[in-house]
Design a protein around this motif. Structure first.
Motif, mmCIF file in Angstrom:
data_model
loop_
_atom_site.group_PDB
_atom_site.id
_atom_site.type_symbol
_atom_site.label_atom_id
_atom_site.label_comp_id
_atom_site.label_asym_id
_atom_site.label_seq_id
_atom_site.Cartn_x
_atom_site.Cartn_y
_atom_site.Cartn_z
ATOM 1 N N LEU A 92 27.054 -32.083 -21.387
ATOM 2 C CA LEU A 92 27.470 -32.918 -20.256
ATOM 3 C C LEU A 92 28.231 -32.109 -19.208
ATOM 4 N N LEU A 93 28.932 -31.061 -19.644
ATOM 5 C CA LEU A 93 29.709 -30.245 -18.711
ATOM 6 C C LEU A 93 28.866 -29.192 -18.000
ATOM 7 N N THR A 94 27.596 -29.061 -18.396
ATOM 8 C CA THR A 94 26.715 -28.060 -17.784
ATOM 9 C C THR A 94 26.177 -28.595 -16.456
ATOM 10 N N ARG A 95 26.602 -27.983 -15.356
ATOM 11 C CA ARG A 95 26.191 -28.444 -14.028
ATOM 12 C C ARG A 95 24.828 -27.887 -13.626
ATOM 13 N N GLU A 96 24.580 -26.616 -14.006
ATOM 14 C CA GLU A 96 23.309 -25.996 -13.644
ATOM 15 C C GLU A 96 22.204 -26.501 -14.574
ATOM 16 N N ILE A 213 19.966 -35.102 -32.927
ATOM 17 C CA ILE A 213 19.972 -33.857 -32.152
ATOM 18 C C ILE A 213 18.807 -33.861 -31.169
ATOM 19 N N GLY A 214 17.631 -34.264 -31.659
ATOM 20 C CA GLY A 214 16.452 -34.303 -30.793
ATOM 21 C C GLY A 214 16.597 -35.282 -29.650
ATOM 22 N N GLU A 215 17.164 -36.451 -29.925
ATOM 23 C CA GLU A 215 17.323 -37.461 -28.875
ATOM 24 C C GLU A 215 18.278 -36.990 -27.785
ATOM 25 N N ILE A 216 19.389 -36.394 -28.191
ATOM 26 C CA ILE A 216 20.367 -35.931 -27.197
ATOM 27 C C ILE A 216 19.806 -34.764 -26.395
ATOM 28 N N ALA A 220 19.104 -34.676 -22.305
ATOM 29 C CA ALA A 220 19.695 -33.668 -21.422
ATOM 30 C C ALA A 220 18.623 -32.869 -20.690
ATOM 31 N N LEU A 221 17.589 -32.445 -21.416
ATOM 32 C CA LEU A 221 16.560 -31.590 -20.831
ATOM 33 C C LEU A 221 15.540 -32.351 -20.000
ATOM 34 N N SER A 222 15.594 -33.660 -19.997
ATOM 35 C CA SER A 222 14.681 -34.428 -19.154
ATOM 36 C C SER A 222 14.951 -34.156 -17.672
ATOM 37 N N ARG A 223 16.115 -33.578 -17.367
ATOM 38 C CA ARG A 223 16.432 -33.203 -15.986
ATOM 39 C C ARG A 223 15.558 -32.049 -15.505
ATOM 40 N N LEU A 224 14.912 -31.340 -16.433
ATOM 41 C CA LEU A 224 14.024 -30.242 -16.049
ATOM 42 C C LEU A 224 12.658 -30.732 -15.578
ATOM 43 N N ARG A 225 12.346 -31.971 -15.888
ATOM 44 C CA ARG A 225 11.014 -32.487 -15.583
ATOM 45 C C ARG A 225 10.899 -32.902 -14.117
ATOM 46 N N PRO A 226 9.673 -32.892 -13.574
ATOM 47 C CA PRO A 226 9.483 -33.295 -12.176
ATOM 48 C C PRO A 226 9.896 -34.739 -11.963
ATOM 49 N N VAL A 227 10.448 -35.003 -10.812
ATOM 50 C CA VAL A 227 10.852 -36.370 -10.457
ATOM 51 C C VAL A 227 9.628 -37.146 -10.030
ATOM 52 N N VAL A 228 9.357 -38.239 -10.703
ATOM 53 C CA VAL A 228 8.202 -39.072 -10.379
ATOM 54 C C VAL A 228 8.621 -40.089 -9.306
#
Length: 232
Positions: A92-96, A213-216, A220-228
């Protein structure tokens, strides 16, 4: 005239009689003092009272061990919950956004003492496509990840995902955790946890914690996916 045969009295008959006649020993109190039993500990004859005391001590000891086990498991669960919280906090604290996979891998290794951790994601937005974690996952791996409904735990039968690890030759057991966006059927990434201990990720271990672990990680990594774009 042939008299009917009376069946012999069995031990069960005696036991049932005593169980259903609680006042027997009140009428024959002196009998209790003469009863001798063999102690399983000293293998000597002891009185009924002494044997009952031994049995009571055994029951108390068993209850103490059970209570100690419950306390130990409670402490272990609390420790795991604390580690999970610290790991989630780091995400959560990771901004980049581009650093999220690296933070996830680093903190899993640190918080949960996992010797080797690796991650790959695919179908990311163009600005993340050149990152190392966004490359190297073949179509076979992507298909395999999508086929997993639960984390895979067990030995390494030469899985391609194990080659993402720094020292694949030392892996005796691993866990493969698919990442999905919500309830999507297709995975967009795969998280690999590995150990040289063959029992660390055994085939019969529970996967509830790994699923969390997988759900969290997926969230978090869903932010890497293209915005639909939203439908008009």
């Amino acid at each position: 005239m042939i008299e009917p045969t009376i069946p012999p009295i069995t031990e069960d008959d005696i036991a049932n009689y005593l169980a259903n006649t609680p006042d027997f020993f009140e009428r024959h109190a002196s009998l209790l003092a003469t009863v001798q039993l063999t102690s399983p500990h000293s293998h000597r004859a002891v009185s009924l009272q002494e044997r009952q005391a031994e049995m009571l001590r055994e029951k108390i000891k068993a209850l103490e061990l059970k209570a100690a086990g419950m306390i130990r498991h409670g402490h272990e669960n609390t420790a795991i919950a604390d580690r999970l919280q610290r790991w989630t906090r780091e995400l959560l604290l990771t901004r980049e956004t581009r650093e999220l996979p690296r933070v996830a891998v680093r903190e899993i290794a640190a918080q949960f003492l996992v010797p080797q951790v690796a991650i790959k994601v695919w179908g990311v937005a163009p600005e993340y496509a050149t990152e190392d974690y966004a490359q190297g996952a073949s179509e076979d791996v992507q298909t395999f990840a999508s086929s997993l409904t639960l984390p895979y735990c067990g030995a390494n039968p030469g899985l391609e995902a194990a080659k993402w690890l720094e020292d694949a030759a030392s892996v005796a057991s691993l866990a493969l955790i698919p990442m999905r966006a919500g309830i999507a059927p297709h995975a967009f990434g795969l998280l690999v946890l590995a150990s040289s201990d063959s029992q660390r990720f055994a085939t019969d271990m529970g996967t509830d914690f790994l699923e969390r672990i997988g759900e969290i990680t997926s969230a978090a990594l869903s932010r890497l996916r293209p915005v639909v774009p939203a439908a008009v």
